[in-house]
Motif scaffolding. Sequence first.
Motif, PDB file in Angstrom:
ATOM      1  N   THR A 132       0.828  -1.201   0.000  1.00 17.65           N
ATOM      2  CA  THR A 132       0.000   0.000   0.000  1.00 17.65           C
ATOM      3  C   THR A 132       0.864   1.253   0.000  1.00 17.65           C
ATOM      4  OG1 THR A 132      -1.721  -1.168   1.230  1.00 17.65           O
ATOM      5  CG2 THR A 132      -1.826   1.232   1.231  1.00 17.65           C
ATOM      6  N   LYS A 185     -11.814  -0.854  -3.456  1.00 17.92           N
ATOM      7  CA  LYS A 185     -11.126  -2.123  -3.236  1.00 17.92           C
ATOM      8  C   LYS A 185     -11.626  -3.171  -4.227  1.00 17.92           C
ATOM      9  CE  LYS A 185     -12.533  -2.995   0.953  1.00 17.92           C
ATOM     10  NZ  LYS A 185     -13.697  -2.104   0.960  1.00 17.92           N
ATOM     11  N   LEU A 225      -5.831   1.108  -1.650  1.00 18.86           N
ATOM     12  CA  LEU A 225      -6.501   0.038  -0.894  1.00 18.86           C
ATOM     13  C   LEU A 225      -7.007  -1.090  -1.792  1.00 18.86           C
ATOM     14  CD1 LEU A 225      -8.649   2.029   1.716  1.00 18.86           C
ATOM     15  CD2 LEU A 225      -6.248   1.331   1.840  1.00 18.86           C
ATOM     16  N   TRP A 266      -6.974  -4.550  -0.322  1.00 17.20           N
ATOM     17  CA  TRP A 266      -7.478  -4.706   1.037  1.00 17.20           C
ATOM     18  C   TRP A 266      -8.840  -5.401   1.051  1.00 17.20           C
ATOM     19  CZ3 TRP A 266      -5.959  -1.343   5.588  1.00 17.20           C
ATOM     20  CH2 TRP A 266      -4.658  -0.847   5.445  1.00 17.20           C
TER      21      TRP A 266
END
Length: 222
Positions: A7, A125, A151, A154
């Motif tokens: 990230t 995401k 993200l 994630w």
Amino acid sequence: MTLLERTYRTIDLVRVKSNEAIVFCSLGKDSLVLLDLIYPKFDRVVCVFMYFVEGLEHIERYIKWVKAKYPKVEFIQVPHWNLTYILRSGMYCVPNPKIKLLKLADVDLAMRLKFGIDYVFFGMKKADSMNRRLMLNTYPDYENAGKVYPLADWTQRDVLTYMRQKVLPEPVRYSNKASGGIGFNLYCFLWLRKNYPSDLRKIIKAFPMSERILFEYDNGTK
């Protein structure tokens, strides 16, 4: 390489090109985590919050928290692009066919031009949906034409874990069944009536026909 390292790699690849960033911040879990990750990295951070009805008390509470937690943030509120569809079609209001329909890309471009910043961060995401997964998989380093998605890899569990570790506040949940932000649904309206009746009145004033949502519930017609 850990998830957090990947990230930060995405964020750092942008940071070497610019010391300024725009963050689209819905005040939901993903956007709060994204802001927390980005804030220490950039000299200038502009948060963009898109509203359906401006000045709702329960939303303003979270905005005040963001400004206190991240004091160098510039916070701007703009109408949500979905409002153009709602107002033009007359959803819970009188239709206005003269309204120009907009998309997220239009708001994105307007904010870049307004602030003179080239890079815009989003909290999307792959885990959000199949369409998001397909889209994000096509972007090298999760950046495309200045749009950045740190993200992307994630999961919701990753987001919640990070929030607990960083002691970030839990965003409003209008019910166990509802997800996302404020909207024209029964769960949201019931929550507002119980917790923030003044905010409910503001919404009904802006969209008078939305009162039907509670009327039908109270009278057992839906």
